[in-house]
Design a protein around this motif. Structure first.
Motif, PDB file in Angstrom:
ATOM      1  N   TYR A   3       0.846  -1.191   0.000  1.00 22.38           N
ATOM      2  CA  TYR A   3       0.000   0.000   0.000  1.00 22.38           C
ATOM      3  C   TYR A   3       0.881   1.241   0.000  1.00 22.38           C
ATOM      4  N   LEU A   4       0.548   2.199  -0.825  1.00 22.59           N
ATOM      5  CA  LEU A   4       1.315   3.432  -0.892  1.00 22.59           C
ATOM      6  C   LEU A   4       1.318   4.146   0.458  1.00 22.59           C
ATOM      7  N   SER A   5       0.201   4.171   1.149  1.00 22.72           N
ATOM      8  CA  SER A   5       0.136   4.846   2.447  1.00 22.72           C
ATOM      9  C   SER A   5       1.112   4.228   3.444  1.00 22.72           C
ATOM     10  N   GLU A   6       1.247   2.905   3.463  1.00 18.12           N
ATOM     11  CA  GLU A   6       2.180   2.239   4.367  1.00 18.12           C
ATOM     12  C   GLU A   6       3.625   2.547   3.984  1.00 18.12           C
ATOM     13  N   LEU A   7       3.885   2.576   2.693  1.00 15.88           N
ATOM     14  CA  LEU A   7       5.218   2.891   2.212  1.00 15.88           C
ATOM     15  C   LEU A   7       5.621   4.309   2.613  1.00 15.88           C
ATOM     16  N   LEU A   8       4.691   5.241   2.505  1.00 20.40           N
ATOM     17  CA  LEU A   8       4.972   6.621   2.888  1.00 20.40           C
ATOM     18  C   LEU A   8       5.231   6.748   4.389  1.00 20.40           C
ATOM     19  N   MET A   9       4.516   5.960   5.195  1.00 19.14           N
ATOM     20  CA  MET A   9       4.746   5.986   6.639  1.00 19.14           C
ATOM     21  C   MET A   9       6.102   5.376   7.002  1.00 19.14           C
ATOM     22  N   GLU A  10       6.486   4.333   6.296  1.00 21.11           N
ATOM     23  CA  GLU A  10       7.767   3.681   6.565  1.00 21.11           C
ATOM     24  C   GLU A  10       8.955   4.537   6.136  1.00 21.11           C
ATOM     25  N   HIS A  11       8.751   5.341   5.111  1.00 21.76           N
ATOM     26  CA  HIS A  11       9.837   6.151   4.549  1.00 21.76           C
ATOM     27  C   HIS A  11       9.505   7.638   4.666  1.00 21.76           C
ATOM     28  N   HIS A  12       9.328   8.083   5.888  1.00 16.95           N
ATOM     29  CA  HIS A  12       8.981   9.490   6.117  1.00 16.95           C
ATOM     30  C   HIS A  12      10.126  10.438   5.779  1.00 16.95           C
ATOM     31  N   GLU A  13      11.317   9.891   5.509  1.00 17.85           N
ATOM     32  CA  GLU A  13      12.461  10.724   5.142  1.00 17.85           C
ATOM     33  C   GLU A  13      12.400  11.218   3.693  1.00 17.85           C
ATOM     34  N   LEU A  14      11.528  10.639   2.887  1.00 17.41           N
ATOM     35  CA  LEU A  14      11.422  11.030   1.479  1.00 17.41           C
ATOM     36  C   LEU A  14      10.954  12.477   1.363  1.00 17.41           C
ATOM     37  N   GLN A  15      11.577  13.200   0.431  1.00 19.11           N
ATOM     38  CA  GLN A  15      11.252  14.612   0.242  1.00 19.11           C
ATOM     39  C   GLN A  15      10.665  14.931  -1.135  1.00 19.11           C
ATOM     40  N   THR A  16      10.867  14.026  -2.102  1.00 22.45           N
ATOM     41  CA  THR A  16      10.407  14.306  -3.466  1.00 22.45           C
ATOM     42  C   THR A  16       9.714  13.084  -4.068  1.00 22.45           C
ATOM     43  N   PHE A  17       8.973  13.356  -5.108  1.00 18.69           N
ATOM     44  CA  PHE A  17       8.297  12.290  -5.847  1.00 18.69           C
ATOM     45  C   PHE A  17       9.320  11.350  -6.478  1.00 18.69           C
ATOM     46  N   GLU A  18      10.419  11.890  -6.973  1.00 18.83           N
ATOM     47  CA  GLU A  18      11.449  11.059  -7.600  1.00 18.83           C
ATOM     48  C   GLU A  18      12.079  10.097  -6.600  1.00 18.83           C
ATOM     49  N   GLU A  19      12.245  10.512  -5.351  1.00 18.11           N
ATOM     50  CA  GLU A  19      12.738   9.609  -4.315  1.00 18.11           C
ATOM     51  C   GLU A  19      11.735   8.486  -4.076  1.00 18.11           C
ATOM     52  N   LEU A  20      10.462   8.824  -4.114  1.00 15.86           N
ATOM     53  CA  LEU A  20       9.412   7.815  -3.964  1.00 15.86           C
ATOM     54  C   LEU A  20       9.467   6.797  -5.101  1.00 15.86           C
ATOM     55  N   ILE A  21       9.687   7.258  -6.312  1.00 19.67           N
ATOM     56  CA  ILE A  21       9.801   6.362  -7.477  1.00 19.67           C
ATOM     57  C   ILE A  21      10.900   5.324  -7.227  1.00 19.67           C
ATOM     58  N   GLU A  22      12.035   5.755  -6.701  1.00 20.05           N
ATOM     59  CA  GLU A  22      13.143   4.836  -6.448  1.00 20.05           C
ATOM     60  C   GLU A  22      12.772   3.782  -5.409  1.00 20.05           C
ATOM     61  N   ILE A  23      12.050   4.184  -4.371  1.00 21.80           N
ATOM     62  CA  ILE A  23      11.608   3.227  -3.345  1.00 21.80           C
ATOM     63  C   ILE A  23      10.614   2.235  -3.946  1.00 21.80           C
ATOM     64  N   ILE A  24       9.728   2.723  -4.779  1.00 22.71           N
ATOM     65  CA  ILE A  24       8.739   1.841  -5.439  1.00 22.71           C
ATOM     66  C   ILE A  24       9.463   0.796  -6.291  1.00 22.71           C
TER      67      ILE A  24
END
Length: 57
Positions: A3-24
């Motif tokens: 779930y995207l919401s769980e991923l965002l909670m686990e990786h609260h250090e992310l600052q940009t959409f591009e960083e999120l893409i890398e985690i995905i």
């Protein structure tokens, strides 16, 4: 299922959409991906769902 919401909670250090893409991309081994929230980053594009889906698959 990833779930995207769980991923965002686990990786609260992310600052940009591009960083999120890398985690995905790193989580691509999961079987399913559900985008249950919109990413909260200022650089989130209009086609964010397509971009995240493409990064996952």
């Amino acid at each position: 299922m990833l779930y995207l919401s769980e991923l965002l909670m686990e990786h609260h250090e992310l600052q940009t959409f591009e960083e999120l893409i890398e985690i995905i991309k790193q989580q691509a081994g999961e079987r399913f991906f559900r985008m249950d929230v919109r990413p909260p980053y200022p650089d989130t594009p209009e086609n964010w769902e397509d971009r995240l889906e493409g990064a996952f698959y």
